[in-house]
Scaffold this motif. Sequence first.
Motif, PDB file in Angstrom:
ATOM      1  N   ILE A  10       0.841  -1.191   0.000  1.00  0.00           N
ATOM      2  CA  ILE A  10       0.000   0.000   0.000  1.00  0.00           C
ATOM      3  C   ILE A  10       0.881   1.247   0.000  1.00  0.00           C
ATOM      4  CG2 ILE A  10      -0.239  -0.033   2.533  1.00  0.00           C
ATOM      5  CD1 ILE A  10      -3.131   1.051   2.080  1.00  0.00           C
ATOM      6  N   GLY A  11       0.571   2.182  -0.896  1.00  0.00           N
ATOM      7  CA  GLY A  11       1.345   3.416  -0.981  1.00  0.00           C
ATOM      8  C   GLY A  11       2.610   3.318  -1.808  1.00  0.00           C
ATOM      9  N   ARG A 137       6.242   5.225   1.838  1.00  0.00           N
ATOM     10  CA  ARG A 137       4.844   4.796   1.768  1.00  0.00           C
ATOM     11  C   ARG A 137       4.022   5.448   2.876  1.00  0.00           C
ATOM     12  NH1 ARG A 137       5.652  -1.107   2.441  1.00  0.00           N
ATOM     13  NH2 ARG A 137       3.401  -1.237   2.305  1.00  0.00           N
ATOM     14  N   LEU A 141       0.769   7.846   2.332  1.00  0.00           N
ATOM     15  CA  LEU A 141      -0.539   7.503   2.897  1.00  0.00           C
ATOM     16  C   LEU A 141      -1.082   8.609   3.789  1.00  0.00           C
ATOM     17  CD1 LEU A 141       0.084   3.735   3.709  1.00  0.00           C
ATOM     18  CD2 LEU A 141      -1.254   4.684   1.822  1.00  0.00           C
ATOM     19  N   THR A 142      -0.204   9.247   4.555  1.00  0.00           N
ATOM     20  CA  THR A 142      -0.670  10.308   5.448  1.00  0.00           C
ATOM     21  C   THR A 142      -0.854  11.627   4.704  1.00  0.00           C
ATOM     22  OG1 THR A 142       1.609  10.739   6.159  1.00  0.00           O
ATOM     23  CG2 THR A 142       0.295   9.268   7.541  1.00  0.00           C
ATOM     24  N   ARG A 145      -3.105  10.569   0.898  1.00  0.00           N
ATOM     25  CA  ARG A 145      -4.408   9.922   1.100  1.00  0.00           C
ATOM     26  C   ARG A 145      -5.125  10.392   2.356  1.00  0.00           C
ATOM     27  NH1 ARG A 145      -4.137   3.577  -0.522  1.00  0.00           N
ATOM     28  NH2 ARG A 145      -2.698   3.734  -2.267  1.00  0.00           N
ATOM     29  N   ALA A 152      -2.163   4.174   8.832  1.00  0.00           N
ATOM     30  CA  ALA A 152      -1.215   3.863   7.758  1.00  0.00           C
ATOM     31  C   ALA A 152      -0.220   2.798   8.211  1.00  0.00           C
ATOM     32  CB  ALA A 152      -0.488   5.134   7.326  1.00  0.00           C
ATOM     33  N   ARG A 155      -1.911  -0.624   8.346  1.00  0.00           N
ATOM     34  CA  ARG A 155      -2.126  -1.222   7.023  1.00  0.00           C
ATOM     35  C   ARG A 155      -0.829  -1.755   6.435  1.00  0.00           C
ATOM     36  NH1 ARG A 155      -7.105   1.076   3.925  1.00  0.00           N
ATOM     37  NH2 ARG A 155      -8.395   1.757   5.644  1.00  0.00           N
TER      38      ARG A 155
END
Length: 195
Positions: A10-11, A137, A141-142, A145, A152, A155
């Motif tokens: 993710i990310g 990443r 994410l922070t 997203r 984050a 995940r």
Amino acid sequence: MLRVGLTGGIGSGKSEVSRRLAERGAVVIDADKIAREVVEAGSEGLARVVAAFGEEILREDGSLNREKLGAIVFADSDRLAALNGIVHPLVGERVEELQRQAPDDAVVVYDVPLLVENKLAPMYEVVIVVDASDEVRLDRLTRVRGMSEQDARARIAAQASREERLGVADVVIPNEGTLEELDARVAQVWKRLRG
């Protein structure tokens, strides 16, 4: 037909790579997107899910309330297995249909977020891993997203480690720089896949 598995944490930028490969002519099969399609409002898949879980998982407009269904299945492994038993065969049928439609000389890219976790690498002739450090990443994410740092980190921790992903990679696309750098790397990989 060349079957390529594409994954990344993710990310990592996997979706950017997927989009760039599609722009170059790859047939992209996105497992998550298909999983959403097979339970769209009015679909046979949604009817089966409603039969198993009840009308309360629907929104007023007749679409699936993913949050409500998620709260049910992620609290009960038997219910999750029941949902997977409905959705996975439908996804499999759609993937096979898309494969049949692809030209014989196509590069078919399977966008599979949990390729490593589900031990799917042997299904593909080439596995591409989009790689970025956990710190990069986390920042994406922070900052991009809007996730909380705690969410984050959770995940990232729930997925395979960077080392596990790199361990199955035939091709690694580093993605810690600019989009232009990513584009150049994807162009090189595409040339190799077409070679």
